[in-house]
Scaffold this motif. Structure first.
Motif, PDB file in Angstrom:
ATOM      1  N   ILE A 189      31.250  13.921  25.359  1.00 50.79           N
ATOM      2  CA  ILE A 189      30.430  13.197  24.391  1.00 50.79           C
ATOM      3  C   ILE A 189      30.858  13.590  22.981  1.00 50.79           C
ATOM      4  CG2 ILE A 189      28.631  14.986  24.368  1.00 50.79           C
ATOM      5  CD1 ILE A 189      26.552  12.763  24.064  1.00 50.79           C
ATOM      6  N   PRO A 190      30.890  12.657  22.033  1.00 52.93           N
ATOM      7  CA  PRO A 190      31.293  13.017  20.670  1.00 52.93           C
ATOM      8  C   PRO A 190      30.340  14.027  20.043  1.00 52.93           C
ATOM      9  CG  PRO A 190      30.425  10.774  20.762  1.00 52.93           C
ATOM     10  CD  PRO A 190      30.606  11.221  22.169  1.00 52.93           C
ATOM     11  N   SER A 191      30.889  14.926  19.228  1.00 56.32           N
ATOM     12  CA  SER A 191      30.086  15.981  18.610  1.00 56.32           C
ATOM     13  C   SER A 191      28.964  15.410  17.758  1.00 56.32           C
ATOM     14  CB  SER A 191      30.974  16.892  17.762  1.00 56.32           C
ATOM     15  OG  SER A 191      31.675  16.146  16.775  1.00 56.32           O
ATOM     16  N   SER A 192      29.176  14.220  17.209  1.00 57.32           N
ATOM     17  CA  SER A 192      28.153  13.608  16.368  1.00 57.32           C
ATOM     18  C   SER A 192      26.903  13.217  17.150  1.00 57.32           C
ATOM     19  CB  SER A 192      28.733  12.363  15.672  1.00 57.32           C
ATOM     20  OG  SER A 192      29.323  11.495  16.621  1.00 57.32           O
ATOM     21  N   LEU A 193      27.033  13.088  18.484  1.00 56.89           N
ATOM     22  CA  LEU A 193      25.882  12.756  19.330  1.00 56.89           C
ATOM     23  C   LEU A 193      25.359  13.961  20.113  1.00 56.89           C
ATOM     24  CD1 LEU A 193      26.844   9.299  20.909  1.00 56.89           C
ATOM     25  CD2 LEU A 193      25.331   9.741  18.981  1.00 56.89           C
ATOM     26  N   LEU A 194      26.128  15.041  20.090  1.00 56.74           N
ATOM     27  CA  LEU A 194      25.800  16.199  20.909  1.00 56.74           C
ATOM     28  C   LEU A 194      24.405  16.748  20.632  1.00 56.74           C
ATOM     29  CD1 LEU A 194      27.288  17.734  23.101  1.00 56.74           C
ATOM     30  CD2 LEU A 194      28.089  19.333  21.359  1.00 56.74           C
ATOM     31  N   GLU A 195      24.063  16.845  19.342  1.00 58.40           N
ATOM     32  CA  GLU A 195      22.771  17.421  18.966  1.00 58.40           C
ATOM     33  C   GLU A 195      21.606  16.605  19.542  1.00 58.40           C
ATOM     34  OE1 GLU A 195      21.995  20.121  16.769  1.00 58.40           O
ATOM     35  OE2 GLU A 195      24.065  20.748  17.004  1.00 58.40           O
ATOM     36  N   LYS A 196      21.806  15.307  19.696  1.00 60.36           N
ATOM     37  CA  LYS A 196      20.717  14.432  20.149  1.00 60.36           C
ATOM     38  C   LYS A 196      20.334  14.698  21.607  1.00 60.36           C
ATOM     39  CE  LYS A 196      21.494  10.678  16.874  1.00 60.36           C
ATOM     40  NZ  LYS A 196      20.171  10.880  16.238  1.00 60.36           N
ATOM     41  N   LEU A 197      21.258  15.304  22.372  1.00 54.79           N
ATOM     42  CA  LEU A 197      20.931  15.614  23.759  1.00 54.79           C
ATOM     43  C   LEU A 197      19.793  16.632  23.868  1.00 54.79           C
ATOM     44  CD1 LEU A 197      24.356  15.946  25.633  1.00 54.79           C
ATOM     45  CD2 LEU A 197      22.673  14.124  25.842  1.00 54.79           C
ATOM     46  N   PHE A 198      19.631  17.442  22.831  1.00 53.38           N
ATOM     47  CA  PHE A 198      18.668  18.538  22.897  1.00 53.38           C
ATOM     48  C   PHE A 198      17.337  18.225  22.224  1.00 53.38           C
ATOM     49  CE2 PHE A 198      22.862  20.464  23.306  1.00 53.38           C
ATOM     50  CZ  PHE A 198      22.699  21.239  24.438  1.00 53.38           C
ATOM     51  N   THR A 199      17.131  16.970  21.875  1.00 55.12           N
ATOM     52  CA  THR A 199      15.889  16.614  21.188  1.00 55.12           C
ATOM     53  C   THR A 199      14.708  16.433  22.139  1.00 55.12           C
ATOM     54  OG1 THR A 199      16.526  14.269  21.235  1.00 55.12           O
ATOM     55  CG2 THR A 199      17.108  15.523  19.257  1.00 55.12           C
ATOM     56  N   ASP A 200      14.944  16.516  23.467  1.00 53.94           N
ATOM     57  CA  ASP A 200      13.855  16.344  24.425  1.00 53.94           C
ATOM     58  C   ASP A 200      12.912  17.545  24.445  1.00 53.94           C
ATOM     59  OD1 ASP A 200      15.994  17.816  25.453  1.00 53.94           O
ATOM     60  OD2 ASP A 200      15.422  17.409  27.523  1.00 53.94           O
ATOM     61  N   ILE A 201      13.426  18.715  24.066  1.00 55.71           N
ATOM     62  CA  ILE A 201      12.614  19.934  24.005  1.00 55.71           C
ATOM     63  C   ILE A 201      12.854  20.595  22.651  1.00 55.71           C
ATOM     64  CG2 ILE A 201      12.182  22.215  25.008  1.00 55.71           C
ATOM     65  CD1 ILE A 201      13.209  21.165  27.663  1.00 55.71           C
ATOM     66  N   PRO A 202      11.801  20.937  21.908  1.00 55.10           N
ATOM     67  CA  PRO A 202      11.991  21.558  20.589  1.00 55.10           C
ATOM     68  C   PRO A 202      12.772  22.867  20.688  1.00 55.10           C
ATOM     69  CG  PRO A 202       9.714  20.863  20.884  1.00 55.10           C
ATOM     70  CD  PRO A 202      10.369  20.734  22.224  1.00 55.10           C
ATOM     71  N   SER A 203      13.687  23.078  19.757  1.00 55.23           N
ATOM     72  CA  SER A 203      14.437  24.331  19.692  1.00 55.23           C
ATOM     73  C   SER A 203      13.520  25.458  19.230  1.00 55.23           C
ATOM     74  CB  SER A 203      15.619  24.195  18.728  1.00 55.23           C
ATOM     75  OG  SER A 203      16.542  23.232  19.196  1.00 55.23           O
ATOM     76  N   VAL A 204      13.834  26.674  19.663  1.00 55.20           N
ATOM     77  CA  VAL A 204      13.051  27.851  19.267  1.00 55.20           C
ATOM     78  C   VAL A 204      13.915  28.718  18.357  1.00 55.20           C
ATOM     79  CG1 VAL A 204      11.785  29.878  20.047  1.00 55.20           C
ATOM     80  CG2 VAL A 204      11.806  27.789  21.441  1.00 55.20           C
ATOM     81  N   PRO A 205      13.648  28.722  17.047  1.00 55.95           N
ATOM     82  CA  PRO A 205      14.438  29.545  16.126  1.00 55.95           C
ATOM     83  C   PRO A 205      14.274  31.032  16.430  1.00 55.95           C
ATOM     84  CG  PRO A 205      13.189  27.870  14.945  1.00 55.95           C
ATOM     85  CD  PRO A 205      12.653  27.903  16.343  1.00 55.95           C
ATOM     86  N   GLY A 206      15.237  31.812  16.019  1.00 54.94           N
ATOM     87  CA  GLY A 206      15.192  33.262  16.199  1.00 54.94           C
ATOM     88  C   GLY A 206      16.087  33.947  15.193  1.00 54.94           C
ATOM     89  N   ASP A 207      16.372  35.199  15.416  1.00 57.89           N
ATOM     90  CA  ASP A 207      17.144  35.982  14.453  1.00 57.89           C
ATOM     91  C   ASP A 207      18.627  36.035  14.795  1.00 57.89           C
ATOM     92  OD1 ASP A 207      14.985  36.673  12.832  1.00 57.89           O
ATOM     93  OD2 ASP A 207      14.518  38.459  14.013  1.00 57.89           O
ATOM     94  N   PHE A 208      19.440  35.981  13.734  1.00 52.20           N
ATOM     95  CA  PHE A 208      20.825  36.430  13.805  1.00 52.20           C
ATOM     96  C   PHE A 208      20.790  37.929  13.547  1.00 52.20           C
ATOM     97  CE2 PHE A 208      22.197  32.057  12.270  1.00 52.20           C
ATOM     98  CZ  PHE A 208      22.944  31.746  13.388  1.00 52.20           C
ATOM     99  N   ILE A 209      21.470  38.702  14.359  1.00 57.40           N
ATOM    100  CA  ILE A 209      21.579  40.134  14.080  1.00 57.40           C
ATOM    101  C   ILE A 209      23.048  40.545  14.185  1.00 57.40           C
ATOM    102  CG2 ILE A 209      19.261  40.619  14.969  1.00 57.40           C
ATOM    103  CD1 ILE A 209      20.630  41.777  17.502  1.00 57.40           C
ATOM    104  N   ASP A 210      23.387  41.715  13.604  1.00 53.93           N
ATOM    105  CA  ASP A 210      24.733  42.237  13.792  1.00 53.93           C
ATOM    106  C   ASP A 210      24.742  43.174  14.992  1.00 53.93           C
ATOM    107  OD1 ASP A 210      23.684  44.682  12.961  1.00 53.93           O
ATOM    108  OD2 ASP A 210      24.570  44.588  10.956  1.00 53.93           O
ATOM    109  N   LEU A 211      25.866  43.775  15.270  1.00 52.64           N
ATOM    110  CA  LEU A 211      25.993  44.607  16.465  1.00 52.64           C
ATOM    111  C   LEU A 211      25.165  45.885  16.383  1.00 52.64           C
ATOM    112  CD1 LEU A 211      29.808  44.087  17.028  1.00 52.64           C
ATOM    113  CD2 LEU A 211      27.994  43.298  18.535  1.00 52.64           C
ATOM    114  N   ASP A 212      24.696  46.211  15.185  1.00 51.43           N
ATOM    115  CA  ASP A 212      23.830  47.382  15.010  1.00 51.43           C
ATOM    116  C   ASP A 212      22.354  47.011  15.030  1.00 51.43           C
ATOM    117  OD1 ASP A 212      25.973  49.210  14.758  1.00 51.43           O
ATOM    118  OD2 ASP A 212      26.257  48.632  12.661  1.00 51.43           O
TER     119      ASP A 212
END
Length: 402
Positions: free
Chosen positions: A237-260
């Motif tokens: 599937i083209p990358s421009s449509l890829l994000e739309k596949l995941f709109t059926d369930i809301p995303s859950v944001p979280g933290d970016f962390i480093d290796l420490d």
């Protein structure tokens, strides 16, 4: 181990060709017809109308899963009419939604990196499609596709390549059809085909095995085929449509962390990231940052530098072997951890599960001769010797150090 390449369908044999409408499958059909084969073409119908809401004025690119499917089917029908080739459309929408789309979303939401093309080949193209052909009463001697790969058979039984410690399972004395890499290394697709069962491969042939992509385009242009003017389709599937596949369930944001464990920012949801990713992170740093790990349980995306992506090996499970023969011993082979990577030398050892491990079938530990970058759980580790696939499994986790 010596291998003999299986002959292509001969004059008078019945060949069913999986026709996508691209130049490869179109030429595969035409080359077989020119050999005097009794050719029938079939196309998989995957797309459901109103599946994804498209932005106004959106220019739809070519891809396997696309709302342009109806246009492709009409072009395929016209080509077959012009060539006097019987044509049928096989509806595999339900199977595709479950086995490819559902799998794709589930894997990303589990913090893994799926490979939909491998999944599609084993469950749909060489699974549901063949079942549909049978249900329509279409008989055939061979099923052919436009993949760049070769079908071969070893001169000796399977167990001969693993040494005296190999399993004595009776399946080890078989000589099933195996997949060998194509002559055009740049377009080789053997990696995508490793999960196709041996009994299916007995009737599978690849008419483009000895041709390069350049030669295929030249041959198509000489024959005046419309497919020669098409751009190569994107995978899945083209990358421009890829994000739309995941709109059926809301995303859950979280933290970016480093290796420490230091918090570097917020991510949009783990399904939007994969191991080795650099772009689209939205985190500034003095040196480039990459996704090094994804922790589904804690909803964390761990970022590191390029050197942090290097791995000594991996653990893989859910293996598929020719003739279902699991050697149950250690051996040396070449391994590919993604389509674009080069095969590297590795040592393969049966892995004894540790407390907390959960595997599908017997797991193996694969240690590289040289460190490899960005080993992604969910991708496939495919084993080769002499360019022939020995089998492969799904990467469960990376091994960072020896």
């Amino acid at each position: 181990m010596n291998y003999t390449e299986l002959e292509l369908p001969g004059k008078g044999s019945r060949a069913v060709v999986g026709l996508s409408g691209g130049v490869d499958s179109t030429m595969a059909a035409l080359l077989l017809k020119e050999r005097g084969c009794d050719v029938t073409c079939v196309t998989m119908s995957l797309w459901r109308d109103n599946e994804l809401s498209l932005p106004e004025g959106y220019e739809i690119p070519d891809s396997c899963y696309s709302p342009k499917e109806s246009d492709d089917i009409e072009e395929n029908r016209k080509f077959c009419e012009e060539q006097g080739i019987p044509y049928a459309v096989i509806d595999v929408k339900d199977a595709y939604q479950k086995e490819v789309i559902g799998y794709f979303k589930s894997e990303y939401r589990s913090g893994r990196t799926p490979n939909p093309c491998i999944r599609c080949n084993s469950f749909i193209k060489f699974g549901a499609l063949l079942s549909g052909i049978k249900s329509m009463g279409i008989g055939y001697d061979y099923f052919c596709t436009g993949h760049y790969a070769r079908a071969v058979r070893a001169a000796e039984p399977l167990n001969c390549m693993y040494g005296e410690n190999a399993s004595r399972d009776e399946r080890g004395f078989l000589r099933p059809v195996q997949i060998q890499t194509a002559l055009d290394a740049a377009k080789d697709q053997a990696y995508f085909l490793y999960r196709i069962p041996s009994e299916i491969l007995e009737k599978v042939r690849f008419p483009l095995a000895h041709l390069s992509k350049k030669e295929i385009f030249e041959m198509a242009r000489k024959r005046g085929l419309k497919a020669a003017e098409k751009k190569e389709s994107q995978d899945f599937i083209p990358s421009s449509l890829l994000e739309k596949l995941f709109t059926d369930i809301p995303s859950v944001p979280g933290d970016f962390i480093d290796l420490d464990g230091k918090v570097l920012g917020r991510h949009r949801g783990i399904e939007h990231y994969t191991i080795g990713q650099r772009r689209g992170l939205g985190v500034s740093a003095p040196q480039p940052l990459y996704v090094a790990e994804i922790d589904r349980e804690k909803n964390l995306v761990v970022l590191g530098h390029d050197s942090d992506l290097l791995c000594a090996g991996l653990i893989a499970d859910d293996f598929v072997w020719p003739a279902d023969y699991d050697p149950e011993c250690e051996f040396d082979a070449l391994v590919k951890i993604r389509l674009a990577s080069k095969p590297v030398r590795a040592h393969v050892v049966p892995y004894k599960p540790q407390p907390g491990d959960q595997f599908s079938g017997r797991a193996y530990k694969i240690m590289f001769e040289e460190m490899q970058r960005a080993v992604a759980p969910g991708q496939s580790a495919v084993l080769y010797r002499n360019g022939v696939t020995l089998g492969g499994g799904i990467i469960s986790r990376a091994v960072k150090e020896e």
